[in-house]
Design an enzyme around this catalytic site. Structure first.
Site, PDB file in Angstrom:
ATOM      1  N   LYS B  82       0.855  -1.194   0.000  1.00  8.98           N
ATOM      2  CA  LYS B  82       0.000   0.000   0.000  1.00  8.98           C
ATOM      3  C   LYS B  82       0.888   1.240   0.000  1.00  8.98           C
ATOM      4  O   LYS B  82       1.983   1.229   0.588  1.00  8.98           O
ATOM      5  CB  LYS B  82      -0.864  -0.055   1.266  1.00  8.98           C
ATOM      6  CG  LYS B  82      -2.000   0.952   1.348  1.00  8.98           C
ATOM      7  CD  LYS B  82      -2.804   0.704   2.633  1.00  8.98           C
ATOM      8  CE  LYS B  82      -3.941   1.685   2.822  1.00  8.98           C
ATOM      9  NZ  LYS B  82      -4.701   1.420   4.061  1.00  8.98           N
ATOM     10  N   SER B 157      -9.701   1.510   3.532  1.00  4.25           N
ATOM     11  CA  SER B 157      -8.866   2.315   2.666  1.00  4.25           C
ATOM     12  C   SER B 157      -7.895   1.511   1.808  1.00  4.25           C
ATOM     13  O   SER B 157      -7.358   2.045   0.842  1.00  4.25           O
ATOM     14  CB  SER B 157      -8.051   3.293   3.520  1.00  4.25           C
ATOM     15  OG  SER B 157      -7.143   2.595   4.358  1.00  4.25           O
ATOM     16  N   SER B 181      -9.483  -1.135   7.633  1.00  2.09           N
ATOM     17  CA  SER B 181      -8.975  -0.805   6.295  1.00  2.09           C
ATOM     18  C   SER B 181      -8.397  -1.953   5.485  1.00  2.09           C
ATOM     19  O   SER B 181      -8.163  -1.798   4.297  1.00  2.09           O
ATOM     20  CB  SER B 181      -7.939   0.318   6.380  1.00  2.09           C
ATOM     21  OG  SER B 181      -8.596   1.558   6.428  1.00  2.09           O
TER      22      SER B 181
END
Ligand code: ZN
Lengths: 489, 492
Positions: B82, B157, B181
């Site tokens: 990420k 997210s 997330s």
């Protein structure tokens, strides 16, 4: 008639801790390196970097706290103090707020024979900000040097217990001395490692309730502390005398103009939005750590002065000069110890102490001053002890010792080497002196006769002749004795 | 084994193929780079792909293999991280304009661990800006699309890591989880995500959102991959003061162990309100499966978890408001020059941050302000303690807790963007375990009537990740959900 007012003063001191690395990263705390060379992701506030507390800084803060009679908390917390400024890499400072490391200490001061006990509210740990620079030639830009950013600081907050500028100054001198002797701060006001803010308010004499306080910032020498507080007391007094009200504000001292100016009014006061730093768990200090810090706590200056007087027989004045800085007192102490060990002639501790105290206060300190060396004595304590020992056994005179010391300092050579090479050694060989005296007596029968008929002043003539012949290196005491023996015998 | 199906193999399977020499890391890396080239345009899962960097790592693994050196547990397999995890020399944007061109000078702890384990890092994955969001629509560089249905969100997210893993653009990914997330995106994309206990994985090099909640977490095809990856990244790191010093257990050995007699706690009241019907029925079926596997179902109640959303939306923004203060243009990142210093701060941050980030900075700043601190932040912390106690009580009666991961399957892009509160409720099940700091896994447990994946969340007491691996693995073995793949990403 104007009313009389009593000044009420509290002080906040920021003292840099003498750790080699920063508060929350491994970067060096060395002063004076090229800008932005002692930096890393942590102290530059790069994304993703995290703080880890410096255990050494915690230990030092505990030692300082114990020297000031504080209670050390077993559990304290780091908190974030949030405000935007370019010298603050993360735009928050890691400090302590609700649960500081140390609390409830005290410091005794004495001014004009009046003793006062100043309370210490708290001593907490925090990180220093970086330094904003406005160099000429930067086109008006501000540059930031992050070398200092993250240096460990202790904030020492006093109770509002002082009643005059003189007391405030004395408190600061005492505090600085204690921190230096506890080995946690270098007491260097010029480099900013010992900084002070003052809170000043006035109240009608006899009134209990405190008046509105004004915070004075930027007062970084003892002289300015005194001037700034005196100025502030006068300023508030004239406001009150003319029927005005003292406004709560923060004022900055201007050195050039010897007056203070408003920095921030009460309305502009910052909301720092303190909250516990989620990156740092509770700071846990065990009782063993506290005991260890207590054991490491060196003798404090007041204790040293008492010992110098009682055990070494120094005068009050000598003792205070030799405890003016930990570097001097430790130099003096090791020199005395070395002399006791090294001297061929047995000395009492009082004799050794007195000899070292005299030499250090006269020769060493003068040399440091004229050469501008600060406290960097270029001759080690044990070498100085050797020199004093040579004087003690009569190998050279006290006068020669001064010259030898200067040579030792300049060349880094040992005392005996300097004496040898310069041919400075006193002639203490009885046969050499006797031979010289005999020769003189035979060469000057007239003067011998004058002496023997009662004109004792002629002795001076003979002494002068021996000294001339030996280029001043004959041991004066032995020359005197030899002359008397030959003239009277 | 056919070449065309290679990409659907698990991380564990692929690394043994490299280790045994059946395929080189270069070949494997080229295969995945090719897939990224082919499909990323549809998904927008990657923000940065660095083929040169990837192939250099692959070549190094192949050289080690040739020299018969021991290969690490992730040997030669392409994965991605990420974009809030710092990678030395490769830009790390947090999907924000303010860090659009920011190149970190250091690798995050987990990246160091991945490299040491032989993984090939191919690039950086899209996300909600600074990990704030539940739909990936808060990325400054456009939303990620759900591989199962391109007009839907992959969740957030960690939308990029979930979409890339589900569509086999990489074998696995690392995301970060603050309030769900990794779990909610895993649920939306039909894959597995394991959020470790707070402190189990070092946060050093993870760009902070909410420091007391953030954890880096594996996002994988199955639980064995998650166990393998967690084994690599877990463990003490002296650079993170909140890092847990205890030994790392062997998570992978839990795969295949029986779960007979394990007590599965069910929080009825939690998922019966406001939960999608398909989700509720998938959870019911999962409970049935656990029963058949010999588990004991225990009803438990967590009286304070209904406050989870309120507590989280005070604590997380408060920490974020302070964490994000460093983005001021002085040392790095976007700089928009203003009239003076404070104007520069204001203009930079106004242009650099998106709407949701600004909203949370304002929420957090308010919650910490003088006069409000006690009523908001302090009270939230107290309720957080109550939630923690609820779990401690519950785990006296059960070994794991089961809830849905999210109240609905993947919703449509744009469906909730106008209503932040509705978006915040997406995290109703995932927030409480985060607040309590306990480990939680999201694993596929069914499909909706329209064919969208549904995930279940299992939580365990702190540092009992192994237990989650064991029960999830047993569930995988008796169901078929992990084997279904989004059709659009197979070769024509
Ligand atoms: Zn540093």
């Amino acid at each position: 008639m104007a009313r009389t007012y009593e000044p009420v003063i509290g002080l906040e001191v920021h003292a840099q801790l003498l750790t080699r690395s920063k508060m929350f990263c491994g970067c060096s705390t060395e002063f004076g390196a090229p800008p932005n060379t002692h930096v890393c992701p942590v102290c530059l506030g790069l994304p993703g970097a995290l703080p880890v507390p410096n255990g050494g800084a915690v230990e030092m803060a505990i030692r300082a706290a114990l020297a000031l009679g504080c209670t050390v908390r077993n559990r304290s917390r780091f908190a974030r103090k949030n405000y935007f400024y370019p010298d603050l890499a993360k735009n928050y400072q890691i400090s302590q707020y609700e649960l500081p490391l140390n609390e409830h200490g005290r410091l005794e001061i004495e001014v004009d024979g009046v003793k006062r006990r100043v309370g210490i509210v708290r001593i907490h740990l925090e990180e220093d900000a970086a330094k904003n620079l406005h160099p000429v030639g930067a086109g008006g830009d501000t540059l930031v040097d992050f070398n200092r950013g993250g240096t460990p600081l202790m904030e020492i907050v006093s109770d509002p217990d002082m009643r005059s500028a003189a007391e405030a100054e004395e408190y600061l001198r005492k505090l600085r001395e204690i921190l230096m002797f506890a080995g946690v701060n270098d007491g260097n006001l010029e480099e900013g490692s010992f900084r002070c803010d003052a809170n000043v308010s006035l109240r009608p004499t006899g009134q209990k309730q405190l008046g509105t306080r004004v915070e004075l910032k930027n007062i970084n020498s003892f002289r300015f502390v005194r001037k700034a507080i005196e100025y502030e007391v006068m300023r508030q007094q004239s406001v009150l005398d003319s029927g005005g009200i003292v406004e709560q504000e923060t004022r900055a001292w201007n050195v050039e103009q010897s007056r203070s100016f408003t920095m921030r009014s009460k309305e502009e006061a910052m909301d720092y939005r303190y909250f516990p730093d989620p990156d740092l768990p509770e700071l846990v200090v065990s009782d063993e750590m506290i005991a260890r810090a207590r054991a490491q706590l060196a003798e404090l200056p007041a204790e040293k002065r008492a010992r110098y007087r009682s055990a070494l027989g120094l005068t009050e004045y000598d003792a205070s000069v030799l405890t003016s800085h930990p570097a001097i007192s430790s130099y003096f102490e090791s020199c005395t110890n070395e002399l006791l060990k090294a001297c061929e002639k047995p000395l009492s501790p009082q004799q050794a102490g007195k000899r070292c105290a005299n030499f250090i206060q006269s020769e060493v300190m003068r040399y440091l001053k004229t050469e501008g060396l600060g406290l960097q004595v270029p001759v080690t304590a044990s070498r100085l002890a050797e020199l004093i020992a040579i004087v003690e056994i009569g190998a050279i005179s006290g006068k020669m010792a001064k010259e030898v010391f200067a040579q030792m300092a300049a060349t880094g050579k040992a005392a005996k080497k300097v004496v040898e090479q310069k041919g400075l050694s006193q002639i203490s060989d009885a046969s050499v002196i006797d031979g010289e005296v005999e020769r003189l007596i035979q060469a000057h029968p007239e003067q011998v006769e004058q002496y023997r008929s009662g004109n004792k002043k002629v002795l001076g003539f003979f002494v002068g002749q021996v000294m001339k012949a030996t280029k001043g290196s004959a041991n004066p005491k032995m020359v005197n004795e030899a002359l008397r023996k030959y003239l009277e015998g | 084994m056919t070449e065309g199906r290679l990409h659907t193999r698990t991380l564990v399977a692929l690394s043994s193929l490299v280790a045994s020499g059946e395929i080189s890391s270069i070949e494997l890396t080229r295969l995945f780079l090719d897939r990224i080239g082919r499909f990323n345009g549809r998904l927008n899962a990657f923000l940065t792909v660095d083929p040169e960097y990837a192939l250099a790592q692959a070549a190094a693994i192949d050289r080690s293999k040739q020299k018969r050196e021991a290969l690490g547990p992730l040997s030669g397999v392409p994965i991605a991280v990420k974009d809030n995890i710092c990678t030395r020399g490769i830009r790390t944007t947090c999907a924000s304009r303010i860090l659009e061109n920011y190149i970190p000078p250091y690798d995050a702890h987990v990246v160091q661990r991945l490299r040491k384990a032989g993984a090939v890092i191919v690039g950086k994955l899209n996300m909600d800006e600074f990990a704030m969001g539940s739909s990936n629509e808060n990325s400054a560089f456009g939303p990620v699309r759900n591989p199962w249905s391109l007009e839907r969100t992959p969740g957030g997210s960690s939308g990029g890591p979930a979409a890339a893993t589900a569509s086999s653009l990489v074998a696995a990914a690392l995301g970060s989880d603050t309030g769900g997330s990794v779990r909610q995106p895993a649920s939306f994309c039909g894959i597995t995500a394991l959020k470790p206990t707070y402190g189990r994985v070092s946060r050093y090099g993870l760009v902070a959102f909410a420091s007391s909640l953030d954890q880096i977490a594996p996002i994988t095809r199955d639980i064995r991959d998650a166990a393998r990856l967690l084994g690599v990244i877990a463990g003490h790191d002296s650079r993170d003061a909140t890092s847990y010093p205890g030994e790392v257990e062997n998570y992978e050995v839990e795969c295949g162990k029986a779960i007979k007699g394990m007590r599965v706690g069910v929080v009825r009241d939690a998922f019966e309100k406001g939960c999608d019907e398909d989700v509720a029925s998938a959870i019911d079926k999962a409970l049935e499966t656990f029963k058949q596997l010999g588990c004991e179902l225990v009803e438990v109640s967590l009286p304070h978890i209904s406050y989870g959303v309120s507590v989280y939306y005070i604590v997380a923004p408060a920490e974020a408001s302070s964490n994000l203060a460093r983005f001021d243009s002085v040392r790095y990142g976007l700089r928009v020059l203003g009239e003076d210093l404070f104007d520069t701060y204001a203009k930079t941050r106004a242009q650099g941050f998106g709407a949701e980030v600004k909203r949370r900075i304002m929420l957090g700043t308010y919650a910490l302000s003088a006069g409000y601190y006690d009523a908001f932040y302090l009270r939230a912390q107290k309720v957080r303690t109550l939630i923690w106690n609820d779990y401690a009580e519950a785990f006296k009666r059960c070994d794991v807790l089961l809830t849905p991961t999210a109240p609905t399957p993947a919703f449509k892009l744009g469906e909730k963007t106008g209503d932040p509160l509705a978006m915040y409720l997406q995290d109703i099940f995932t927030l409480p375990p985060s607040l309590a700091g306990i480990p939680a896994v999201s694993a596929p447990c069914g499909f909706s009537s329209s064919g969208l994946p549904i995930g279940m969340q299992l939580c365990a007491p702190a540092f009992h990740e192994g237990r989650l691996v064991r029960i999830t693995h047993a569930f995988e073995q008796s169901t078929d959900f992990i084997n279904r793949r989004p059709a659009a990403f197979e070769l024509d």
